[in-house]
Design a protein around this motif. Structure first.
Motif, short mmCIF file in Angstrom:
data_model
loop_
_atom_site.label_atom_id
_atom_site.label_comp_id
_atom_site.label_asym_id
_atom_site.label_seq_id
_atom_site.Cartn_x
_atom_site.Cartn_y
_atom_site.Cartn_z
N SER A 471 0.68 -1.14 -0.19
CA SER A 471 -0.15 0.28 -0.11
C SER A 471 0.99 1.15 -0.44
O SER A 471 0.26 2.02 -0.28
N LYS A 472 2.25 1.24 0.65
CA LYS A 472 2.56 2.20 0.74
C LYS A 472 3.27 3.00 -0.74
O LYS A 472 3.01 3.66 -1.01
N CYS A 473 4.04 1.99 -1.75
CA CYS A 473 4.01 2.18 -3.25
C CYS A 473 3.10 2.07 -3.97
O CYS A 473 3.79 2.11 -5.27
N ARG A 474 1.81 2.42 -3.42
CA ARG A 474 1.28 2.25 -4.38
C ARG A 474 0.47 0.83 -5.62
O ARG A 474 0.90 0.41 -6.59
N ASN A 475 1.52 -0.28 -4.73
CA ASN A 475 1.46 -1.63 -5.11
C ASN A 475 2.59 -1.81 -6.63
O ASN A 475 2.57 -2.85 -7.24
N ILE A 476 3.45 -1.11 -6.55
CA ILE A 476 3.89 -0.75 -7.77
C ILE A 476 5.54 -1.40 -7.33
O ILE A 476 6.13 -1.80 -8.26
N GLY A 477 6.16 -1.67 -5.88
CA GLY A 477 6.68 -2.04 -5.46
C GLY A 477 8.22 -1.32 -5.52
O GLY A 477 9.50 -2.01 -4.83
N TYR A 478 8.70 0.25 -5.92
CA TYR A 478 9.56 0.72 -5.89
C TYR A 478 8.47 2.33 -5.47
O TYR A 478 7.66 2.72 -5.60
N TRP A 479 10.21 3.18 -4.39
CA TRP A 479 9.55 4.32 -4.02
C TRP A 479 10.79 4.92 -3.33
O TRP A 479 12.08 4.81 -3.19
N GLY A 480 11.04 6.40 -4.31
CA GLY A 480 12.06 7.24 -4.63
C GLY A 480 13.04 7.21 -5.56
O GLY A 480 13.03 5.56 -6.58
N ARG A 481 13.81 7.75 -6.04
CA ARG A 481 15.08 7.68 -6.93
C ARG A 481 16.07 7.70 -6.92
O ARG A 481 16.40 8.66 -5.40
N ALA A 482 17.34 7.57 -6.92
CA ALA A 482 18.49 7.95 -7.06
C ALA A 482 19.49 7.67 -8.42
O ALA A 482 18.52 6.97 -9.43
N ALA A 483 20.36 8.30 -8.81
CA ALA A 483 21.24 8.32 -9.96
C ALA A 483 22.35 6.77 -9.96
O ALA A 483 23.73 6.89 -9.21
N ILE A 484 22.90 6.54 -11.01
CA ILE A 484 23.89 5.39 -11.27
C ILE A 484 24.84 6.77 -11.61
O ILE A 484 24.53 7.19 -12.61
N TYR A 485 26.01 6.55 -11.45
CA TYR A 485 26.87 7.23 -12.55
C TYR A 485 28.10 7.14 -12.58
O TYR A 485 28.90 5.22 -12.50
N GLU A 486 28.85 7.16 -13.58
CA GLU A 486 30.17 6.42 -14.20
C GLU A 486 31.02 7.81 -14.56
O GLU A 486 30.69 9.20 -15.03
N VAL A 487 32.02 8.06 -13.30
CA VAL A 487 32.44 9.34 -13.69
C VAL A 487 34.64 8.34 -13.89
O VAL A 487 34.87 7.78 -13.51
N ILE A 488 34.57 9.76 -15.24
CA ILE A 488 35.92 9.47 -15.38
C ILE A 488 36.71 10.63 -15.78
O ILE A 488 36.72 11.74 -15.96
N PRO A 489 37.66 10.62 -14.42
CA PRO A 489 38.98 11.84 -14.44
C PRO A 489 39.63 11.66 -15.76
O PRO A 489 39.99 10.96 -15.78
N VAL A 490 39.90 13.35 -16.39
CA VAL A 490 40.70 13.52 -17.18
C VAL A 490 42.23 13.20 -16.80
O VAL A 490 42.55 14.37 -16.61
N ASP A 491 43.19 12.23 -16.81
CA ASP A 491 44.58 12.48 -16.25
C ASP A 491 45.40 12.78 -17.41
O ASP A 491 45.14 12.00 -19.21
N GLU A 492 46.82 12.05 -17.61
CA GLU A 492 47.83 12.37 -18.22
C GLU A 492 47.78 11.32 -19.61
O GLU A 492 47.31 12.00 -20.52
N ASP A 493 47.36 9.82 -18.78
CA ASP A 493 46.96 8.78 -20.16
C ASP A 493 45.78 9.20 -21.06
O ASP A 493 46.00 8.95 -23.03
N ILE A 494 44.44 10.28 -20.60
CA ILE A 494 43.62 9.83 -21.54
C ILE A 494 43.09 11.49 -22.11
O ILE A 494 43.67 11.12 -23.34
N ARG A 495 44.15 12.24 -21.72
CA ARG A 495 44.86 13.41 -22.98
C ARG A 495 45.48 12.98 -23.91
O ARG A 495 45.40 13.60 -25.10
N ARG A 496 46.25 11.72 -23.60
CA ARG A 496 47.68 11.80 -24.66
C ARG A 496 46.43 10.83 -25.93
O ARG A 496 46.55 10.99 -27.01
N LEU A 497 45.98 10.37 -25.73
CA LEU A 497 44.81 8.94 -26.12
C LEU A 497 44.10 10.24 -26.89
O LEU A 497 43.79 9.90 -28.19
N ILE A 498 43.12 11.52 -26.02
CA ILE A 498 42.31 11.98 -27.03
C ILE A 498 43.59 13.06 -28.35
O ILE A 498 42.92 13.09 -29.46
N VAL A 499 44.63 13.27 -27.94
CA VAL A 499 45.33 14.25 -29.13
C VAL A 499 45.80 13.21 -30.30
O VAL A 499 45.56 13.63 -31.28
#
Length: 543
Positions: A471-499
Motif C-alpha cells: 500500500s505504501k508504494c501503490r503496489n509498484i514495488g518501488y519508492w523514490g529514485r537515485a542516480a547511478i554514475y560513471e565518473v572519469i577524471p581526465v588524466d595524462e594517459d587519457i589526454r594523450r589518447l585524445i590528442v
C-alpha cells in the motif's frame, strides 16, 4: 511499573531486546518519565513496529501490517470519519457494518476518546494497532484517492462533460467558451486534486485519468495557470507555474504538443528543497565522489555531466554549485530554464527571441570576471568553443551534453568540430548518469540469485531483492529514485589518447584498465546492496 515490566517481558520473550537493554532503558525511563517503549526506540533497541507488536499482545488487540491498512472505499467511510479528524487523531477507518466501525490507530486511545468516537459515529468501535508512520501514509493515500475519485465521478463533472462539445477543427477555438470551461468549479477541483495527488505520491504519472469528455477543459485549465495561450493548439508551448506544498515551494514545468488525437500535456515537478542539492545524497560511490569533488576544487577546467533528458544532470550540477558556492566565489550560470534558484549565484535565463543565447550570454560573462560558470547545455560548436576557451583562461566551467556514456562526450565534442588538442587541454572530468527507481523498503522481497544471473551479470551477493508491491508504494514495488554514475577524471594517459586519435574503443579499454566503473557496474553495486533490482538497472544501462 507492572505495565513496563510486562512490556519488557514480552519484548525479551520475542527476542527483540536483551535483559541488559531493558535494564538500561528502565533506568533512563525512571529519570525522564518517558514511556518505556519510546525510550527503547530512542536507544535504537527496537523499532516502532516492534513496539506495536508487543503492545498489541500486552493490551490484547490485533497489530496490522501496512498491507492491511486498506479501507473499504465502497463504504464511504470518509463520511463517518472526516479527513481533518482522521489526520488530527491518527485514526483510519477500515470497515463498518450496521453496529460497529473498525479503526486502525497508531497508539492505544484512552476510554474517553473511544466513548466520544462511539457517540460521534453512532457505532461500536473495534480497534487495531499499527505504526504511526504507516497510519499517516494510509490516511493520506485513502483520503486523497477518494477525494480525487469523487471529483472525477461527481455529478458536477458529469454535467460539465455534457456541456463540452469537441470541435472538429482544432485550430479554431472559441476563446470565451474555452475560458468558461476551464474555469468551471469541477474542472478547477479536478486539476488541483490531480496535482496534489501526484505530489503526495511522488509520482511521475497522474492517476486516475480524467474523463475523456473533459480533455479540452482540463488542458485549458493547465494552460491558464501555466500562462500559455489557450487559443493556440497548433504549435508546441512551454510554460510553468509555482505552488506551495507542505511549507515548501514547488515549480511545475509544463509542455504541450499537438498530436492527431488532441493536445498532449507533460508536467515536470521540481522540488525546491535544498536537501536535494547534496552530492552525497545523489548516489555517487565514495571513489566517484572523491574524483568529482577534487575536480570541483580546481581553479579552472571543464566538467561535463552527460545523459539523456530527464536523467538528473541539472540536479547534479546544482548540487556541485551548492558544494562550492561562497561569498568569495563569483558564480554565474546561463540556463534554459533556471530550475533551482541558489542564493549568492548569478543566474541568467536564455531568451533566444531577443538574442540572449548560450553563446552570447557566455561572451558577456567573460567580461564580468567570473570564477565559475555553469552552462545549461552545449548544443553547438560556438557554445563548445567558448566553454573551452573559458576553461583554458582560468575559469571552472560546468555543463551538460546528451551522450550515452562518459567517454562518448569526448568524441561528441570532436565530432561537432572542436580540435582534439583543445578537448585534451580543457576537460578535467566527465560523468555520465541515469536515474533508477529504489525498492520500497516496506515490501522488497529477498531471493537467492539464479545461476544465470550470477554468470550473466557477475552477481556475487548471496541475497538480492526484487520488487513486490504494497500500500505504501501503490503496489509498484518501488519508492523514490537515485542516480547511478560513471565518473572519469581526465588524466595524462587519457589526454594523450585524445590528442592521438580519440578512438572510442581505445578510450573504453583505457577506462577498463583504470577500473573506472561503467553505469552498469555502478548499478550492480546497488543491486547487491539491496536498494534496487537487476531489471531496473537493465532498463537504463548495459554491460
Amino acid at each position: 511499573m507492572r505495565l513496563n515490566s510486562l512490556l519488557g517481558e514480552i519484548l525479551i520473550g520475542k527476542k527483540m531486546i536483551t535483559v541488559q537493554q531493558l535494564s538500561q532503558a528502565l533506568v533512563e525511563q525512571k529519570e525522564t518519565r518517558e514511556p518505556l517503549g519510546q525510550v527503547l526506540i530512542r536507544f535504537g533497541f527496537i523499532t516502532e513496529a516492534n513496539l506495536r507488536v508487543a503492545l498489541s499482545e500486552q493490551l490484547g488487540i490485533s497489530f496490522v501490517s501496512p498491507d492491511e491498512l486498506v479501507p473499504r472505499i465502497d463504504q464511504r467511510l470518509k463520511e463517518v470519519i472526516p479527513p481533518d479528524f482522521a489526520r488530527k487523531h491518527l485514526v483510519l477507518p477500515l470497515s463498518r457494518d450496521e453496529r460497529s466501525l473498525k479503526i486502525a490507530v497508531g497508539k492505544m486511545p484512552d476510554l474517553i476518546f473511544l466513548d466520544n468516537l462511539r457517540k460521534m459515529t453512532g457505532l461500536d468501535i473495534l480497534t487495531v494497532l499499527s505504526t504511526e508512520a504507516d497510519i499517516k501514509r494510509a490516511i493520506d493515500l485513502y483520503y486523497s484517492v477518494t477525494d480525487l475519485q469523487e471529483v472525477v465521478s461527481s455529478s458536477e463533472v458529469d454535467a460539465a462533460s455534457q456541456q463540452y462539445i469537441e470541435t472538429k477543427d482544432e485550430s479554431r477555438v472559441d476563446l470565451e467558451s474555452a475560458m468558461a470551461e476551464a474555469g468551471q468549479a469541477p474542472v478547477v477541483r479536478l486539476v488541483d486534486m490531480m496535482i496534489k495527488k501526484s505530489l503526495d505520491d511522488r509520482a511521475s504519472d497522474i492517476l486516475p485519468p480524467p474523463p475523456r469528455e473533459l480533455h479540452n477543459a482540463v488542458v485549458s485549465r493547465i494552460k491558464i495557470i501555466s500562462k500559455l495561450d489557450i487559443a493556440e493548439k497548433r504549435v508546441p508551448q512551454d510554460g510553468s507555474f509555482s505552488l506551495s506544498y507542505k511549507a515548501r515551494r514547488i515549480d511545475v514545468r509544463v509542455s504541450t504538443v499537438p498530436t492527431v488525437f488532441g493536445e498532449k500535456v507533460v508536467m515536470r515537478i521540481l522540488d525546491k528543497r535544498t536537501d536535494l542539492l547534496d552530492l552525497r545524497a545523489l548516489g555517487f560511490e565514495e571513489e566517484q565522489l572523491r574524483h568529482f569533488e577534487l575536480a570541483l576544487t580546481r581553479p579552472y577546467g571543464l566538467i561535463f555531466v552527460t545523459g539523456p533528458t530527464g536523467s538528473g544532470k541539472s540536479t547534479t550540477l546544482y548540487a556541485a554549485l551548492n558544494k562550492i558556492h561562497s561569498p568569495d566565489i563569483n558564480i554565474t550560470t546561463i540556463e534554459d530554464p533556471v530550475e533551482y534558484q541558489i542564493t549568492g549565484v548569478n543566474q541568467v535565463q536564455v531568451k533566444p527571441d531577443i538574442g540572449l543565447t548560450f553563446a552570447s550570454g557566455l561572451r558577456a560573462f567573460l567580461r564580468q570576471d567570473p570564477d565559475v560558470i555553469l552552462v545549461g547545455e552545449v548544443r553547438d560548436l560556438e557554445t563548445a568553443e567558448i566553454c573551452i576557451r573559458a576553461s583554458l583562461t582560468g575559469h571552472l566551467v560546468l555543463s551538460t551534453l546528451h551522450t550515452n556514456d562518459a567517454v562518448t562526450a569526448v568524441t561528441r565534442l570532436i565530432d561537432i568540430g572542436v580540435q582534439p588538442y583543445l578537448v585534451s587541454g580543457s576537460i578535467a572530468l566527465v560523468a555520465a548518469q541515469r536515474l533508477i527507481r529504489l525498492l520500497c523498503e516496506d515490501c522488497k522481497e529477498a531471493y537467492r540469485p539464479t545461476d544465470k544471473e550470477r554468470s550473466d551479470y557477475g552477481i556475487r551477493a548471496e541475497t538480492i531483492y526484487r520488487a513486490k508491491g504494497c500500500s505504501k508504494c501503490r503496489n509498484i514495488g518501488y519508492w523514490g529514485r537515485a542516480a547511478i554514475y560513471e565518473v572519469i577524471p581526465v588524466d595524462e594517459d587519457i589526454r594523450r589518447l585524445i590528442v592521438k586519435d580519440a578512438n572510442l574503443d581505445a578510450m573504453r579499454r583505457l577506462q577498463k584498465e583504470k577500473k573506472y566503473e561503467t553505469l552498469f557496474q555502478n548499478g550492480l553495486k546497488k543491486v547487491e546492496r539491496g536498494v534496487t533490482t537487476i531489471e531496473e538497472i537493465l532498463s537504463v544501462a548495459y554491460e
